[in-house]
Design a protein around this motif. Structure first.
Motif, PDB file in Angstrom:
ATOM      1  N   GLY A  49      24.276 -75.564 -20.441  1.00 14.00           N
ATOM      2  CA  GLY A  49      25.630 -75.116 -20.707  1.00 14.00           C
ATOM      3  C   GLY A  49      26.282 -75.969 -21.768  1.00 14.00           C
ATOM      4  N   LEU A  50      27.130 -75.347 -22.578  1.00 11.78           N
ATOM      5  CA  LEU A  50      27.923 -76.059 -23.588  1.00 11.78           C
ATOM      6  C   LEU A  50      29.251 -76.405 -22.929  1.00 11.78           C
ATOM      7  CD1 LEU A  50      27.777 -76.731 -26.750  1.00 11.78           C
ATOM      8  CD2 LEU A  50      29.284 -74.755 -27.005  1.00 11.78           C
ATOM      9  N   THR A  51      29.512 -77.679 -22.700  1.00 16.14           N
ATOM     10  CA  THR A  51      30.724 -78.049 -21.987  1.00 16.14           C
ATOM     11  C   THR A  51      31.951 -77.878 -22.875  1.00 16.14           C
ATOM     12  OG1 THR A  51      31.697 -79.739 -20.560  1.00 16.14           O
ATOM     13  CG2 THR A  51      30.707 -80.515 -22.598  1.00 16.14           C
ATOM     14  N   GLU A  52      33.067 -77.565 -22.257  1.00 13.37           N
ATOM     15  CA  GLU A  52      34.322 -77.345 -23.002  1.00 13.37           C
ATOM     16  C   GLU A  52      34.102 -76.446 -24.216  1.00 13.37           C
ATOM     17  OE1 GLU A  52      33.760 -81.129 -22.727  1.00 13.37           O
ATOM     18  OE2 GLU A  52      34.485 -80.938 -20.675  1.00 13.37           O
ATOM     19  N   ALA A  53      33.465 -75.313 -23.994  1.00 14.45           N
ATOM     20  CA  ALA A  53      33.120 -74.419 -25.109  1.00 14.45           C
ATOM     21  C   ALA A  53      34.347 -73.882 -25.826  1.00 14.45           C
ATOM     22  CB  ALA A  53      32.276 -73.258 -24.592  1.00 14.45           C
ATOM     23  N   GLY A  54      35.453 -73.710 -25.085  1.00 16.03           N
ATOM     24  CA  GLY A  54      36.670 -73.226 -25.709  1.00 16.03           C
ATOM     25  C   GLY A  54      37.102 -71.874 -25.182  1.00 16.03           C
ATOM     26  N   MET A  55      38.051 -71.270 -25.874  1.00 17.23           N
ATOM     27  CA  MET A  55      38.674 -70.032 -25.431  1.00 17.23           C
ATOM     28  C   MET A  55      38.234 -68.849 -26.297  1.00 17.23           C
ATOM     29  SD  MET A  55      42.790 -69.257 -25.218  1.00 17.23           S
ATOM     30  CE  MET A  55      43.063 -70.413 -23.894  1.00 17.23           C
ATOM     31  N   GLY A  56      38.166 -67.688 -25.678  1.00 19.74           N
ATOM     32  CA  GLY A  56      37.956 -66.445 -26.415  1.00 19.74           C
ATOM     33  C   GLY A  56      36.683 -66.411 -27.227  1.00 19.74           C
ATOM     34  N   SER A  57      36.788 -65.845 -28.429  1.00 17.00           N
ATOM     35  CA  SER A  57      35.603 -65.634 -29.253  1.00 17.00           C
ATOM     36  C   SER A  57      34.928 -66.947 -29.637  1.00 17.00           C
ATOM     37  CB  SER A  57      35.963 -64.842 -30.513  1.00 17.00           C
ATOM     38  OG  SER A  57      36.927 -65.535 -31.286  1.00 17.00           O
TER      39      SER A  57
ATOM     40  N   ALA B 299      30.130 -70.015 -29.613  1.00 15.20           N
ATOM     41  CA  ALA B 299      29.511 -71.337 -29.532  1.00 15.20           C
ATOM     42  C   ALA B 299      28.480 -71.396 -28.408  1.00 15.20           C
ATOM     43  CB  ALA B 299      30.584 -72.405 -29.331  1.00 15.20           C
ATOM     44  N   SER B 300      28.832 -70.866 -27.239  1.00 14.19           N
ATOM     45  CA  SER B 300      27.903 -70.873 -26.110  1.00 14.19           C
ATOM     46  C   SER B 300      26.663 -70.050 -26.417  1.00 14.19           C
ATOM     47  CB  SER B 300      28.592 -70.332 -24.856  1.00 14.19           C
ATOM     48  OG  SER B 300      29.623 -71.200 -24.433  1.00 14.19           O
ATOM     49  N   THR B 301      26.864 -68.897 -27.023  1.00  7.12           N
ATOM     50  CA  THR B 301      25.738 -68.011 -27.345  1.00  7.12           C
ATOM     51  C   THR B 301      24.832 -68.642 -28.391  1.00  7.12           C
ATOM     52  OG1 THR B 301      27.118 -66.078 -26.864  1.00  7.12           O
ATOM     53  CG2 THR B 301      25.093 -65.707 -28.111  1.00  7.12           C
ATOM     54  N   ALA B 302      25.435 -69.250 -29.406  1.00 10.58           N
ATOM     55  CA  ALA B 302      24.633 -69.867 -30.470  1.00 10.58           C
ATOM     56  C   ALA B 302      23.764 -70.982 -29.916  1.00 10.58           C
ATOM     57  CB  ALA B 302      25.555 -70.410 -31.566  1.00 10.58           C
ATOM     58  N   ALA B 303      24.352 -71.839 -29.089  1.00 13.84           N
ATOM     59  CA  ALA B 303      23.608 -72.991 -28.556  1.00 13.84           C
ATOM     60  C   ALA B 303      22.565 -72.566 -27.535  1.00 13.84           C
ATOM     61  CB  ALA B 303      24.587 -73.994 -27.937  1.00 13.84           C
TER      62      ALA B 303
END
Length: 412
Positions: free
Chosen positions: A234-242, A247-251
């Motif tokens: 998991g990418l921690t603190e990925a952020g909001m919305g798009s 970012a999560s999908t890319a990583a």
């Protein structure tokens, strides 16, 4: 083998049983999520856990940060059981987990897994004893543990030692490289200590979370190379919305394609009043669009252009996707393989008929200036043309009929 038929070769890892779910060991990648309610409020927490489970979360983590929260964990489990919600609960502990697990045995028993952050279990000599206490409780109650290291709460004593050692080298590494290594060393050393205390490898999950895409990829590639523990991705603190979704999908997309990751969580910041279960849907869609797992029929839809000034196809695509998600809880208990069904809702004649033929069921709506009719294709063949104001209702009925006739009923 064609690209379309290739499958991801999974990294070999030791399987970890968490309630009714297995992480790693060749089992499918598990989707999990976390509540954002006050755990001391058993009613609202149980309700949100149920919502996340209904959305498809196979594990749900809850914060256990105070004595009030710890006292309510068993009650939350009881409420979920009464709701018919069997999802395993994971307890998230920081700073005082050794006390809470010792003082509240009902909490320790009700949880299916414990999360321990090595950077937050104590300072100096206390770190070893407090970590040991939590591991001993996991052994006593036969619970698996996730040793979850985080970039923002890294063991500062370990990091300082490694920085000092690095500074003495003839060719010191960059600071970021030392920090990445400290994350991995913290996780591996903690896992090794847990095993020394008697916790089996089949009770240990590791994670090393950071908030940068490239950093996460680098850390997990190295971690996966150096151990066979099951990995929580998991990418921690990925952020909001798009931003958070991209970012999560890319990583995670890159790592999953390389076979790294046994369970995933998409850490999205909900928009004000937003639905917490969105992170579950995003996690499922990452896995499904990559062909790793199937959860629910996905709708292919065109983006629209000057040929499709009408919003009809947009509204229909959204309505059909919402409809199949709503139907899936019943469908998955009735029909074998329905989650693999594909649908297409297209907006004009340019790509509409072709894309509709590629889907199990597709509809090509009229674009601007085109004849106001919508051909429907099933298994590549045109079967009917829909007209009128209730195209959505007619199309839903076709979908229902297709499911009932195409997929084998599960024996009750």
């Amino acid at each position: 083998m064609s690209i379309e038929n290739q499958t991801v070769t999974r990294r070999r890892s030791v399987g970890v049983r968490v309630g009714s779910v297995t992480i790693g060991g060749g089992y499918p990648v598990v989707v999990q999520s976390m509540t954002n309610t006050d755990t001391a409020d058993a009613e609202s927490t149980a309700r949100q856990v149920q919502q996340l489970y209904s959305a498809g979360s196979e594990l749900v983590r809850i914060t256990v940060n105070t004595e009030k929260a710890a006292r309510e964990v068993a009650a939350i489990r009881e409420k979920l059981d009464a709701m018919g919600c069997p999802v395993p609960l994971v307890g998230d502990f920081h700073y005082n987990g050794h006390k809470l697990l010792s003082r509240y045995p009902d909490c320790a028993r009700a949880l299916a897994k414990y999360r321990i952050n090595p950077g937050n279990v104590g300072i100096g000599e206390k770190r070893d004893t407090q970590f040991a206490t939590m591991i001993e409780k996991a052994i006593e109650y036969d619970k698996p543990v996730r040793i979850g290291v985080n970039w923002g709460s890294l063991d500062q004593d370990l990091l300082t030692t490694m920085m000092d050692e690095n500074a003495k080298l003839a060719e010191p590494k960059e600071t970021e490289a030392v920090m990445r290594e400290a994350l991995i060393v913290s996780a591996l050393n903690s896992a090794s200590r847990a095993e020394e205390l008697g916790l089996g490898r089949d009770h240990i999950v590791l994670s090393c979370k950071v908030s940068g895409v490239q950093k996460l990829i680098a850390v997990y590639r190295d971690l996966a190379r150096r151990c066979d523990y099951a990995l929580h991705l998991g990418l921690t603190e990925a952020g909001m919305g798009s931003k958070g979704i991209v970012a999560s999908t890319a990583a995670m997309g890159i790592l999953l394609q390389e076979g790294i990751g046994d369970t995933i969580r998409v850490s999205l910041t909900p928009e004000p009043g937003g639905d917490r279960s969105r992170e579950v849907i995003v996690a499922q869609e990452i896995l499904q669009t990559m062909g790793i797992r199937s959860f629910t029929p996905l709708v292919t839809a065109c983006p629209g252009c000057g040929r499709t000034t009408s919003t009809v196809f947009q509204e229909l695509a959204n309505e059909i996707q919402s409809y199949v998600r709503k139907q899936m809880p019943a469908w998955k208990n009735q029909y074998e393989g329905v989650e693999d069904m594909t649908l297409a809702v297209m907006g004009c004649v340019v790509n509409g008929p072709g894309e509709s033929k590629h889907a199990d069921i597709g509809i090509s709506l009229p674009g601007t200036g085109e004849t106001p009719s919508a051909p429907v294709f099933i298994d590549g063949e045109k079967v009917t043309v829909l007209t009128g104001k209730d195209i959505a209702g007619q199309f839903k009925a076709i979908v229902d009929d297709y499911v009932a006739s195409k997929y084998e009923k599960i024996a009750s």
